[in-house]
Design a protein around this motif. Sequence first.
Motif, PDB file in Angstrom:
ATOM      1  N   GLY A   1       1.313  -3.584   9.837  1.00  0.00           N
ATOM      2  CA  GLY A   1       0.252  -3.716   8.921  1.00  0.00           C
ATOM      3  C   GLY A   1      -0.665  -3.996   9.944  1.00  0.00           C
ATOM      4  O   GLY A   1      -0.330  -4.708  11.487  1.00  0.00           O
TER       5      GLY A   1
ATOM      6  N   ARG B   1      -0.797  -2.572   0.418  1.00  0.00           N
ATOM      7  CA  ARG B   1      -0.552  -3.756   0.945  1.00  0.00           C
ATOM      8  C   ARG B   1       0.184  -4.540  -0.219  1.00  0.00           C
ATOM      9  O   ARG B   1       1.181  -3.764  -1.177  1.00  0.00           O
ATOM     10  CB  ARG B   1      -1.984  -4.615   0.496  1.00  0.00           C
ATOM     11  CG  ARG B   1      -1.650  -4.818  -1.364  1.00  0.00           C
ATOM     12  CD  ARG B   1      -3.375  -4.838  -1.756  1.00  0.00           C
ATOM     13  NE  ARG B   1      -3.661  -5.170  -2.779  1.00  0.00           N
ATOM     14  CZ  ARG B   1      -4.751  -6.032  -3.410  1.00  0.00           C
ATOM     15  NH1 ARG B   1      -5.589  -5.791  -3.475  1.00  0.00           N
ATOM     16  NH2 ARG B   1      -4.948  -5.799  -4.971  1.00  0.00           N
TER      17      ARG B   1
ATOM     18  N   TYR C   1      -2.005  -5.740   5.039  1.00  0.00           N
ATOM     19  CA  TYR C   1      -2.286  -3.742   4.784  1.00  0.00           C
ATOM     20  C   TYR C   1      -1.289  -2.991   5.710  1.00  0.00           C
ATOM     21  O   TYR C   1      -1.622  -3.046   7.145  1.00  0.00           O
ATOM     22  CB  TYR C   1      -3.635  -4.184   4.191  1.00  0.00           C
ATOM     23  CG  TYR C   1      -4.173  -4.524   3.588  1.00  0.00           C
ATOM     24  CD1 TYR C   1      -4.584  -5.861   3.611  1.00  0.00           C
ATOM     25  CD2 TYR C   1      -4.193  -3.506   2.276  1.00  0.00           C
ATOM     26  CE1 TYR C   1      -4.956  -6.337   2.555  1.00  0.00           C
ATOM     27  CE2 TYR C   1      -5.499  -4.216   1.179  1.00  0.00           C
ATOM     28  CZ  TYR C   1      -5.171  -5.823   1.405  1.00  0.00           C
ATOM     29  OH  TYR C   1      -5.903  -6.177  -0.056  1.00  0.00           O
ATOM     30  N   TYR C   2      -1.054  -1.816   5.100  1.00  0.00           N
ATOM     31  CA  TYR C   2      -0.426  -0.834   5.677  1.00  0.00           C
ATOM     32  C   TYR C   2      -1.512   0.779   5.421  1.00  0.00           C
ATOM     33  O   TYR C   2      -1.170   0.949   4.635  1.00  0.00           O
ATOM     34  CB  TYR C   2       1.158  -0.838   5.265  1.00  0.00           C
ATOM     35  CG  TYR C   2       1.965  -2.185   5.928  1.00  0.00           C
ATOM     36  CD1 TYR C   2       2.493  -2.545   4.283  1.00  0.00           C
ATOM     37  CD2 TYR C   2       2.230  -2.149   6.253  1.00  0.00           C
ATOM     38  CE1 TYR C   2       2.739  -3.623   4.585  1.00  0.00           C
ATOM     39  CE2 TYR C   2       2.884  -3.676   6.470  1.00  0.00           C
ATOM     40  CZ  TYR C   2       3.517  -4.320   5.530  1.00  0.00           C
ATOM     41  OH  TYR C   2       4.514  -5.208   6.182  1.00  0.00           O
TER      42      TYR C   2
ATOM     43  N   GLU D   1      -2.597  -0.329  12.608  1.00  0.00           N
ATOM     44  CA  GLU D   1      -3.198  -0.966  11.447  1.00  0.00           C
ATOM     45  C   GLU D   1      -4.160  -1.218  12.867  1.00  0.00           C
ATOM     46  O   GLU D   1      -3.152  -2.080  13.183  1.00  0.00           O
ATOM     47  CB  GLU D   1      -2.509  -1.215  10.147  1.00  0.00           C
ATOM     48  CG  GLU D   1      -1.780   0.103   9.198  1.00  0.00           C
ATOM     49  CD  GLU D   1      -0.099  -0.218   9.907  1.00  0.00           C
ATOM     50  OE1 GLU D   1       0.444   0.624   8.901  1.00  0.00           O
ATOM     51  OE2 GLU D   1      -0.147  -1.038  10.602  1.00  0.00           O
TER      52      GLU D   1
ATOM     53  N   TRP E   1       6.414   3.440   8.372  1.00  0.00           N
ATOM     54  CA  TRP E   1       5.771   2.120   7.794  1.00  0.00           C
ATOM     55  C   TRP E   1       5.784   1.469   9.777  1.00  0.00           C
ATOM     56  O   TRP E   1       6.507   1.381  10.357  1.00  0.00           O
ATOM     57  CB  TRP E   1       6.643   1.267   7.097  1.00  0.00           C
ATOM     58  CG  TRP E   1       6.853   1.449   6.098  1.00  0.00           C
ATOM     59  CD1 TRP E   1       7.754   2.432   4.883  1.00  0.00           C
ATOM     60  CD2 TRP E   1       5.289   1.351   4.787  1.00  0.00           C
ATOM     61  NE1 TRP E   1       7.326   2.175   3.714  1.00  0.00           N
ATOM     62  CE2 TRP E   1       6.044   2.411   3.813  1.00  0.00           C
ATOM     63  CE3 TRP E   1       4.259   1.608   4.451  1.00  0.00           C
ATOM     64  CZ2 TRP E   1       5.721   2.757   2.042  1.00  0.00           C
ATOM     65  CZ3 TRP E   1       3.278   1.589   3.645  1.00  0.00           C
ATOM     66  CH2 TRP E   1       4.023   2.174   2.513  1.00  0.00           C
TER      67      TRP E   1
ATOM     68  N   ARG F   1       5.209  -3.954  -1.965  1.00  0.00           N
ATOM     69  CA  ARG F   1       4.004  -3.271  -1.862  1.00  0.00           C
ATOM     70  C   ARG F   1       3.304  -2.558  -2.706  1.00  0.00           C
ATOM     71  O   ARG F   1       4.113  -1.938  -3.361  1.00  0.00           O
ATOM     72  CB  ARG F   1       5.065  -2.449  -0.419  1.00  0.00           C
ATOM     73  CG  ARG F   1       3.206  -1.693   0.084  1.00  0.00           C
ATOM     74  CD  ARG F   1       4.231  -1.367   1.762  1.00  0.00           C
ATOM     75  NE  ARG F   1       5.374  -1.110   2.055  1.00  0.00           N
ATOM     76  CZ  ARG F   1       6.117  -1.561   3.362  1.00  0.00           C
ATOM     77  NH1 ARG F   1       5.403  -1.759   3.724  1.00  0.00           N
ATOM     78  NH2 ARG F   1       7.588  -1.134   3.030  1.00  0.00           N
TER      79      ARG F   1
END
Length: 115
Positions: free
Chosen positions: A108, A38, A93-94, A6, A105, A45
């Motif tokens: 972020g 997020r 934010y991911y 990201e 994951w 999350r």
Amino acid sequence: QVQLVESGGGLVQPGGSLRLSCAASGSIFRRNLMGWYRQAPGKERELVAFISSGGNTNYPESVKGRFTISRDNAKNTVSLQMNSLKPEDTAVYYCNLYPPVREYWGQGTQVTVSS
């Protein structure tokens, strides 16, 4: 190996805009729904948008009309245009598949909305 990276976060004043981008590796991107999530400090999350491989989108009420998710299947990227930002949008934010895969994951990108 799938990687999701990201970028695009930063500090913005209330009412401002930011555009986040997510670069995905691997062919898995093209066949799957992609989502932006997020996590604010001290909170779980949460999903903020998802998009199908064909471009259908869905948003929770908290961001509907302000956030727009898009994807470029040729470039393996998914973006999140965020307008009319509010202090409560402050979070990391991911991006991930939708539903998310734990192993995917990334780090972020931090979005801070403050005057």
